[in-house]
Design an enzyme around this catalytic site. Structure first.
Site, mmCIF file in Angstrom:
data_model
loop_
_atom_site.group_PDB
_atom_site.id
_atom_site.type_symbol
_atom_site.label_atom_id
_atom_site.label_comp_id
_atom_site.label_asym_id
_atom_site.label_seq_id
_atom_site.Cartn_x
_atom_site.Cartn_y
_atom_site.Cartn_z
ATOM 1 N N ASP A 68 3.241 -25.733 -20.702
ATOM 2 C CA ASP A 68 4.262 -25.861 -21.745
ATOM 3 C C ASP A 68 5.550 -25.185 -21.307
ATOM 4 O OD1 ASP A 68 2.450 -27.001 -23.830
ATOM 5 O OD2 ASP A 68 1.489 -25.045 -23.633
ATOM 6 N N ASP A 70 9.009 -23.538 -22.945
ATOM 7 C CA ASP A 70 9.826 -23.100 -24.077
ATOM 8 C C ASP A 70 11.222 -22.810 -23.561
ATOM 9 O OD1 ASP A 70 7.660 -23.277 -25.759
ATOM 10 O OD2 ASP A 70 7.142 -21.164 -25.598
ATOM 11 N N ASP A 135 8.290 -9.263 -26.915
ATOM 12 C CA ASP A 135 7.190 -8.309 -27.089
ATOM 13 C C ASP A 135 6.873 -7.498 -25.837
ATOM 14 O OD1 ASP A 135 6.267 -10.563 -25.790
ATOM 15 O OD2 ASP A 135 4.706 -11.031 -27.255
#
Length: 376
Positions: A68, A70, A135
């Site tokens: 994937d 992003d 994070d």
């Protein structure tokens, strides 16, 4: 290595980010999906800063083709939506854009402000502010394939090379703000062979109960990712080691502590299949996870048209507090019965509401759930 500086409030020069060139990071742009390239090119061509971020960058740095991609950009969701006809805006807490292609979806988000709160997540900001909200340091890497430059705001490049997982956001804020980050920390550590920083390990035990506050839908989504990661057995074992799994799937935690050989073998086979490129569905994964729970002799004592209903009830009870969707629960139950060569009444593919077998299971599970609530 290049360096980008800014001026601090006291007027002194402050290091903003490190910039690694192609010779240093060695990312192979051929591993970047053509659709992701298309989205980046369109944003850049219209004057908007845009980067690949997150897991895709981690995979590129270790020479793996990401599943994937992003993308983050300075363009607002409305602007992105206007640039791509094949797109839709999603989300409430923070609006994102899904650019839809025939074989995949590319997720595009706008740089978030450092001052945004959980209730005001749609406050957009700068690239620097967005990096402050990441994070872990390995997720604070931004890659621009048009010039092959990798921007590193928190030392994530060296952390990945040194195989260490460190936090960007203060741990107390991070794990109470979004407890799912504890699960992701373990998942990243296993998938990328990272040693978890001692501060993060200590926080696992302190904040593990925060996982009970996570919504069912988000928890199921995270468990699905674990089961389909190709590293499910090791991730679940590590989650159990840090006393996290008991708040996600208590029954599985018990079986791991008992060193259930059946469960270990089934998850090993599941991981092996995924790593070899075999397409596995969530129902396949849950069937592998829960196959150990079925006693063939006990099930075969039941009438053929009662068997699937019985297995669904067992799965529902064993997987609590997860709220597994009915479709997955039905398919997983059927796959387990088929694997064990147990005859049962098949259900239609569209799971017709009038199907008495499924209705019977739903009523039984509803009664079971009511009893559990009463006895709490």
């Amino acid at each position: 290595m290049l360096k980008r500086y800014t001026t601090a409030e006291n007027g002194k020069t402050k290091l903003l980010s490190l910039i690694y060139t192609q010779d240093e990071h060695k990312i192979d742009n051929k591993l970047i999906d053509k659709d992701a390239y298309s989205v980046l090119d369109t944003l850049n061509a219209n004057g908007y800063e845009a980067y690949v971020v997150g897991g895709a960058v981690r995979d590129l740095l270790i020479g793996c083709k990401p599943k994937d991609f992003d993308i983050v950009t300075e363009a607002t969701p409305r602007t992105v939506r206007r640039l791509f006809r094949n797109s839709r805006i999603i989300g409430r807490r923070f609006r994102l854009v899904h650019v839809v292609f025939p074989d995949q979806i590319i997720e595009v988000s706008t740089f978030r402000s450092e001052d945004a709160t959980d209730s005001e997540n749609n406050i957009f900001g700068t690239l620097t502010e967005d990096a402050q909200r990441r994070d872990f340091t390995i997720n604070s890497l931004y890659y621009n394939p048009s010039n092959s430059r990798l921007l590193d705001f928190h030392g994530g490049f060296n952390d990945l090379n040194n195989r260490i997982l460190r936090a960007v956001i203060p741990i107390d804020v991070s794990f109470t703000g979004d407890p799912i980050r504890m699960i992701r920390a373990v998942k990243y550590a296993v998938k990328c062979s990272l040693e978890i920083d001692s501060e993060i390990k200590g926080a696992f035990y302190k904040y593990s109960k925060e996982l009970t506050k996570v919504s069912e839908s988000r928890m199921v989504e995270e468990v699905n990712k674990i089961l389909l990661s190709g590293h499910s057995l090791e991730i679940l074992k590590r989650l159990d080691k840090y006393d996290l799994l008991i708040f996600i799937m208590p029954r599985i935690s018990e079986e791991i502590m008992r060193k259930n050989a059946h469960l270990n073998n089934d998850l090993k086979e599941l991981d092996k299949a995924i790593q070899s490129g075999i397409q596995v569905t969530p129902s396949d994964a849950y069937a592998a996870l829960m196959s150990f729970i079925i006693n063939k002799k006990e099930v075969e004592k039941l009438e053929i048209n009662d068997r699937l209903s019985y297995v669904m009830q067992l799965l529902h009870k064993a997987l609590r507090p997860l709220g597994i969707p009915w479709k997955i629960l039905i398919e997983a139950g059927a796959k387990i019965l088929e694997t064990k060569n147990i005859e049962f009444l098949k259900v239609s593919k569209n799971y017709d509401k009038q199907n008495t077998e499924i209705q019977k299971a739903k009523k039984a599970i509803k009664a079971l759930t009511s009893n559990i609530v009463k006895n709490m």
